[in-house]
Write an enzyme that holds these catalytic residues in place. Structure first.
Site, PDB file in Angstrom:
ATOM      1  N   ARG A  11      11.847  -6.753   5.832  1.00  0.00           N
ATOM      2  CA  ARG A  11      11.946  -5.308   6.018  1.00  0.00           C
ATOM      3  C   ARG A  11      12.462  -4.967   7.416  1.00  0.00           C
ATOM      4  O   ARG A  11      13.358  -4.150   7.560  1.00  0.00           O
ATOM      5  CB  ARG A  11      10.584  -4.635   5.793  1.00  0.00           C
ATOM      6  CG  ARG A  11      10.666  -3.119   5.949  1.00  0.00           C
ATOM      7  CD  ARG A  11       9.349  -2.444   5.697  1.00  0.00           C
ATOM      8  NE  ARG A  11       8.310  -2.958   6.600  1.00  0.00           N
ATOM      9  CZ  ARG A  11       7.051  -2.602   6.546  1.00  0.00           C
ATOM     10  NH1 ARG A  11       6.650  -1.759   5.626  1.00  0.00           N
ATOM     11  NH2 ARG A  11       6.188  -3.094   7.399  1.00  0.00           N
ATOM     12  N   LYS A  41       0.838  -1.208   0.000  1.00  0.00           N
ATOM     13  CA  LYS A  41       0.000   0.000   0.000  1.00  0.00           C
ATOM     14  C   LYS A  41       0.867   1.250   0.000  1.00  0.00           C
ATOM     15  O   LYS A  41       0.668   2.161  -0.801  1.00  0.00           O
ATOM     16  CB  LYS A  41      -0.930   0.028   1.230  1.00  0.00           C
ATOM     17  CG  LYS A  41      -1.885  -1.148   1.332  1.00  0.00           C
ATOM     18  CD  LYS A  41      -2.774  -1.049   2.560  1.00  0.00           C
ATOM     19  CE  LYS A  41      -2.052  -1.089   3.886  1.00  0.00           C
ATOM     20  NZ  LYS A  41      -1.353  -2.362   4.172  1.00  0.00           N
ATOM     21  N   ARG A  49      10.794  -3.473  10.150  1.00  0.00           N
ATOM     22  CA  ARG A  49      10.298  -2.314  10.905  1.00  0.00           C
ATOM     23  C   ARG A  49      10.031  -2.787  12.338  1.00  0.00           C
ATOM     24  O   ARG A  49       9.976  -3.996  12.589  1.00  0.00           O
ATOM     25  CB  ARG A  49       8.992  -1.826  10.233  1.00  0.00           C
ATOM     26  CG  ARG A  49       8.630  -0.389  10.507  1.00  0.00           C
ATOM     27  CD  ARG A  49       7.484   0.084   9.610  1.00  0.00           C
ATOM     28  NE  ARG A  49       6.208  -0.519   9.980  1.00  0.00           N
ATOM     29  CZ  ARG A  49       5.114  -0.479   9.225  1.00  0.00           C
ATOM     30  NH1 ARG A  49       5.158   0.132   8.046  1.00  0.00           N
ATOM     31  NH2 ARG A  49       4.007  -1.048   9.624  1.00  0.00           N
ATOM     32  N   ARG A  74      -1.046  -8.766  13.130  1.00  0.00           N
ATOM     33  CA  ARG A  74      -1.506  -7.753  12.162  1.00  0.00           C
ATOM     34  C   ARG A  74      -2.338  -8.405  11.061  1.00  0.00           C
ATOM     35  O   ARG A  74      -3.341  -7.840  10.611  1.00  0.00           O
ATOM     36  CB  ARG A  74      -0.296  -7.007  11.564  1.00  0.00           C
ATOM     37  CG  ARG A  74       0.303  -5.987  12.541  1.00  0.00           C
ATOM     38  CD  ARG A  74       1.731  -5.609  12.195  1.00  0.00           C
ATOM     39  NE  ARG A  74       1.858  -4.980  10.893  1.00  0.00           N
ATOM     40  CZ  ARG A  74       3.009  -4.886  10.224  1.00  0.00           C
ATOM     41  NH1 ARG A  74       4.127  -5.381  10.738  1.00  0.00           N
ATOM     42  NH2 ARG A  74       3.033  -4.294   9.046  1.00  0.00           N
ATOM     43  N   ARG A 114      -9.615   1.337   8.366  1.00  0.00           N
ATOM     44  CA  ARG A 114      -9.389  -0.092   8.562  1.00  0.00           C
ATOM     45  C   ARG A 114     -10.340  -0.706   9.570  1.00  0.00           C
ATOM     46  O   ARG A 114     -10.136  -1.846   9.994  1.00  0.00           O
ATOM     47  CB  ARG A 114      -7.926  -0.420   8.844  1.00  0.00           C
ATOM     48  CG  ARG A 114      -7.321   0.165  10.027  1.00  0.00           C
ATOM     49  CD  ARG A 114      -5.841   0.417   9.823  1.00  0.00           C
ATOM     50  NE  ARG A 114      -4.924  -0.680   9.873  1.00  0.00           N
ATOM     51  CZ  ARG A 114      -3.676  -0.596   9.351  1.00  0.00           C
ATOM     52  NH1 ARG A 114      -3.273   0.483   8.715  1.00  0.00           N
ATOM     53  NH2 ARG A 114      -2.862  -1.582   9.458  1.00  0.00           N
TER      54      ARG A 114
END
Ligand code: AP5
Ligand code: MG
Length: 187
Positions: A125, A14, A127, A138, A89
């Site tokens: 990644r 996104k 994060r 998540r 969301r």
């Protein structure tokens, strides 16, 4: 004025795609995750409220996120339109957005990526919330609270399902083709 919503699970791309599209179309990119991470980094009251929730991969309370987002949607830099990434969301967020905008949004882009690829991308990644445990949560939160928005928007506007697997540029091209808005946005 063009109002586009990006939907899709964590890691679907996104942010990657919304950022490119906003530059291309001259629309404001509003990413609630980025705004919240900035608040955490600055140590604001909102950031202090959000930090532990984000670390778990749960959702920050609707009232806080809605207040944060509505301020930006009403700003002068959003006058030509905006791309929402990570908002709404939950159903209450979608309803609040609908009330704020009156006419609703113009288009929804749903990025579709298989779960094993999502997990692979996020763990690569790294994060702060990209740990195995938080990523699983998540994904669960997305399925339970955000996925119902696909049907909500499907009943109101065009939902463009775009395959999010492949080269970033190829995905962007598919989004542009699906939206066919480039000309409209330049008018
Ligand atoms: P948020 O920041 O929105 O995170 P997310 O939805 O979990 O998704 P990501 O940002 O991780 O993924 P993305 O789809 O943007 O993909 P990206 O482009 O980064 O939210 C974080 C937290 O904030 C939430 O858990 C919640 O606590 C809170 N929050 C935020 N909004 C909220 C709201 N509205 N209400 C309540 N709480 C809220 O790409 C992912 C990776 O894949 C990158 O490394 C990228 O380089 C790579 N990649 C991208 N495209 C490709 C491709 N085509 N091929 C290979 N790799 C790719
Ligand atoms: Mg993102």
């Amino acid at each position: 004025m063009l109002k586009i919503v990006f939907l899709g699970p964590p890691g679907a791309g996104k942010g990657t795609q919304a950022k490119r599209l906003s530059a291309r179309l001259g629309l404001l990119h509003l990413a609630t995750g980025d705004m919240l991470r900035e608040a955490v980094a600055q140590g604001t009251t909102l950031g202090q409220q959000a930090q532990a929730i984000m670390a778990r991969g749960d959702l920050v309370p609707d009232a806080l996120v809605i207040a944060m987002l509505m301020q930006r949607v009403a700003g002068a830099d959003a006058a030509r339109g905006f791309i929402l990434d990570g908002f709404p969301r939950t159903m209450p967020q979608a309803e609040a957005l609908g009330r704020e905008l009156g006419g609703g949004v113009d288009a929804v882009v749903l990025l579709e990526v298989p779960e094993d690829e999502l997990v692979r991308r996020l763990l690569a990644r790294g994060r702060a919330d990209d740990t195995e445990k938080t990523v699983r949560n998540r994904l669960d939160v997305y399925r339970q609270q955000t996925e119902p928005l696909v049907a909500f928007y499907g009943a109101r506007t065009r939902v463009h399902r775009v395959d999010g697997v492949g080269a970033i540029e190829a995905v962007q091209d598919h989004i542009l083709m699906a939206l066919d808005v480039e000309q409209e946005a330049k008018r």
